[in-house]
Design a protein around this motif. Sequence first.
Motif, short mmCIF file in Angstrom:
data_model
loop_
_atom_site.label_atom_id
_atom_site.label_comp_id
_atom_site.label_asym_id
_atom_site.label_seq_id
_atom_site.Cartn_x
_atom_site.Cartn_y
_atom_site.Cartn_z
N SER A 31 -0.87 -0.68 -1.85
CA SER A 31 0.09 -1.74 -2.20
C SER A 31 -0.33 -2.48 -3.46
O SER A 31 -1.49 -2.45 -3.87
CB SER A 31 0.20 -2.73 -1.05
N ALA A 32 0.64 -3.17 -4.06
CA ALA A 32 0.36 -3.99 -5.24
C ALA A 32 -0.67 -5.08 -4.90
O ALA A 32 -1.54 -5.40 -5.72
CB ALA A 32 1.66 -4.62 -5.76
N ALA A 36 -4.31 -5.55 -6.75
CA ALA A 36 -4.71 -6.81 -7.37
C ALA A 36 -6.03 -7.31 -6.80
O ALA A 36 -6.90 -7.78 -7.54
CB ALA A 36 -3.61 -7.86 -7.19
N GLN A 37 -6.19 -7.19 -5.50
CA GLN A 37 -7.42 -7.64 -4.84
C GLN A 37 -8.62 -6.80 -5.32
O GLN A 37 -9.66 -7.35 -5.67
CB GLN A 37 -7.27 -7.53 -3.33
N ARG A 38 -8.46 -5.49 -5.35
CA ARG A 38 -9.57 -4.62 -5.77
C ARG A 38 -9.90 -4.83 -7.24
O ARG A 38 -11.07 -4.81 -7.64
CB ARG A 38 -9.22 -3.15 -5.49
N TYR A 183 7.63 7.23 -12.96
CA TYR A 183 6.88 6.49 -11.93
C TYR A 183 5.77 5.59 -12.47
O TYR A 183 5.14 4.88 -11.70
CB TYR A 183 6.27 7.43 -10.89
N LYS A 184 5.50 5.57 -13.77
CA LYS A 184 4.42 4.75 -14.29
C LYS A 184 4.67 3.26 -14.06
O LYS A 184 3.73 2.47 -14.02
CB LYS A 184 4.22 5.01 -15.79
N ASN A 185 5.91 2.88 -13.92
CA ASN A 185 6.26 1.47 -13.78
C ASN A 185 6.15 0.95 -12.35
O ASN A 185 6.32 -0.25 -12.11
CB ASN A 185 7.67 1.22 -14.29
N LEU A 186 5.86 1.81 -11.38
CA LEU A 186 5.73 1.33 -10.00
C LEU A 186 4.56 0.35 -9.92
O LEU A 186 3.49 0.62 -10.47
CB LEU A 186 5.48 2.50 -9.04
N PRO A 187 4.72 -0.80 -9.23
CA PRO A 187 3.64 -1.77 -9.15
C PRO A 187 2.59 -1.43 -8.09
O PRO A 187 1.68 -2.19 -7.83
CB PRO A 187 4.36 -3.06 -8.78
#
Length: 193
Positions: A31-32, A36-38, A183-187
Amino acid sequence: MKKRPKPPARNSRPKRAGGAQGDNRPRRVISAKKLAQRLQELASQINRDYRGRTLHVVGVLENSFVFTADLIRALKVPVYCYFVRADIRDTAQGGVATREISYTPRVEAAGKDILLVEGILQSGMTMDHLYRYLLGQNPASVRTVSLIEKTDERKVDVPTDYVGFRAMGKFLVGYGLGYQGRYKNLPYIARLP
């Protein structure tokens, strides 16, 4: 008085006409929020390791551009940022297959602390070549960070100093990773069926 149709349940998705829903759509695996956490965890570790030093970040195009951008924004140490593109040519000389790898533009590494950034580390061949090329310039240090390491596809034992996630199998897309430009834009990170 006419009855109104009942609205769909909150978490239900409309069914696609002609069969199973979304059979060929990418399936989310990271997931996004997890990304972000990692990323913050990696940045904290890199900030500790390079405290009091200037870091020269070298992103390997194309898969690392989103990861590199987010990573350098999370770094607190002074940062210079560069991007290089690998040019890979397979040739045959005298019946022997050879692979030529070159990078543009040239990065001056002498005396610098270098952090190589890769979006996805698969065979390791390209990263190993760049790693050795930079080491040959007598840098202060060279370390690597990859968002995803495909452990089942490694052919070369290149050092992996910082790794976001380890994965096996399936083709991954999203967060800068693509398939035929899509698909590069998938968050988030997803696998293709």
